[in-house]
Motif scaffolding. Structure first.
Motif, short mmCIF file in Angstrom:
data_model
loop_
_atom_site.label_atom_id
_atom_site.label_comp_id
_atom_site.label_asym_id
_atom_site.label_seq_id
_atom_site.Cartn_x
_atom_site.Cartn_y
_atom_site.Cartn_z
N LEU A 68 -35.14 -30.92 66.66
CA LEU A 68 -36.07 -31.45 65.67
C LEU A 68 -35.51 -32.77 65.17
O LEU A 68 -34.39 -32.83 64.66
CB LEU A 68 -36.26 -30.47 64.51
CG LEU A 68 -37.36 -29.43 64.72
CD1 LEU A 68 -37.09 -28.52 65.87
CD2 LEU A 68 -37.65 -28.68 63.46
N THR A 69 -36.26 -33.84 65.36
CA THR A 69 -35.80 -35.17 64.98
C THR A 69 -36.36 -35.60 63.63
O THR A 69 -35.81 -36.48 62.99
CB THR A 69 -36.18 -36.20 66.07
OG1 THR A 69 -37.58 -36.15 66.30
CG2 THR A 69 -35.43 -35.90 67.36
N THR A 70 -37.46 -34.99 63.22
CA THR A 70 -38.02 -35.16 61.88
C THR A 70 -38.49 -33.79 61.44
O THR A 70 -39.18 -33.11 62.19
CB THR A 70 -39.21 -36.15 61.87
OG1 THR A 70 -38.75 -37.44 62.27
CG2 THR A 70 -39.86 -36.24 60.51
N ARG A 75 -44.68 -32.93 58.06
CA ARG A 75 -44.58 -33.63 59.35
C ARG A 75 -43.32 -33.21 60.09
O ARG A 75 -42.30 -32.96 59.48
CB ARG A 75 -44.65 -35.13 59.18
CG ARG A 75 -43.89 -35.64 57.99
CD ARG A 75 -43.91 -37.13 57.74
NE ARG A 75 -45.19 -37.75 57.83
CZ ARG A 75 -45.40 -39.05 58.05
NH1 ARG A 75 -44.38 -39.85 58.18
NH2 ARG A 75 -46.61 -39.54 58.13
N MET A 76 -43.47 -33.14 61.40
CA MET A 76 -42.38 -32.69 62.24
C MET A 76 -42.45 -33.42 63.57
O MET A 76 -43.53 -33.70 64.07
CB MET A 76 -42.49 -31.17 62.47
CG MET A 76 -41.38 -30.53 63.24
SD MET A 76 -41.48 -30.63 65.05
CE MET A 76 -43.15 -30.26 65.41
N ALA A 77 -41.28 -33.76 64.09
CA ALA A 77 -41.19 -34.32 65.43
C ALA A 77 -40.02 -33.64 66.13
O ALA A 77 -39.02 -33.30 65.49
CB ALA A 77 -40.97 -35.83 65.38
N ALA A 78 -40.18 -33.41 67.42
CA ALA A 78 -39.14 -32.73 68.18
C ALA A 78 -39.10 -33.27 69.59
O ALA A 78 -40.09 -33.81 70.10
CB ALA A 78 -39.40 -31.22 68.21
N VAL A 79 -37.95 -33.10 70.20
CA VAL A 79 -37.77 -33.38 71.62
C VAL A 79 -37.27 -32.08 72.23
O VAL A 79 -36.29 -31.50 71.76
CB VAL A 79 -36.75 -34.52 71.86
CG1 VAL A 79 -36.55 -34.74 73.36
CG2 VAL A 79 -37.20 -35.80 71.18
#
Length: 143
Positions: A68-70, A75-79
């Motif tokens: 999880l990068t954010t 709000r959420m961002a992942a790789v």
């Protein structure tokens, strides 16, 4: 799932398929009509379940490595990367705006190595771009 809140939503999906090794794109928008207090609760619940699923990704798919990068309230961002050679990589963005009862998902993935490098774009820029049309469509919904 009985009483699944997604059953009360209006939803749309766009998929941009590309040849193998190119970046694939999928965008989904789910909106709950009616009272925003209730729709906001439903949208937030779906968002929370999506984030929980990404956090548990390695448990359900041991050959992946999620990061999880954010990770914030709305709000959420992942790789998510495959751990075996030749597996893919997924960039996942998820946003909820409870003030307009909407969830937006953007997913971009490719096999490794990709034929074209993905431009480095900060998570905040992608997530802000996902939220901007909601603020325009649902006046006074962004705070």
């Amino acid at each position: 799932v009985p009483d699944d809140p997604r059953g009360f939503a209006v939803a749309a999906r766009a998929v941009v398929p590309q040849p193998e090794g190119q970046w694939q794109l999928q965008v989904q928008v789910m909106h709950w009509r009616g009272e925003t207090w209730r729709g906001g609760q439903l949208a937030s619940g779906v968002f929370d379940k999506g984030v929980a699923a990404l956090r548990a990704c390695q448990l359900t798919s041991p050959l992946t490595s999620p990061s999880l990068t954010t990770d914030s309230t709305n709000r959420m961002a992942a790789v998510v990367s495959g751990v075996l050679p030749g597996q893919g990589v997924l960039h996942q963005y998820l946003l909820v705006n409870p003030y307009n009862s909407t969830v937006v998902e953007v997913a971009m993935w490719t096999t490794v190595p990709p034929r074209v490098d993905r431009p480095s774009v900060p998570d905040a820029q992608v997530l802000d771009a996902m939220n901007a049309p909601l603020c325009t469509a649902y006046i006074d919904s962004c705070r």
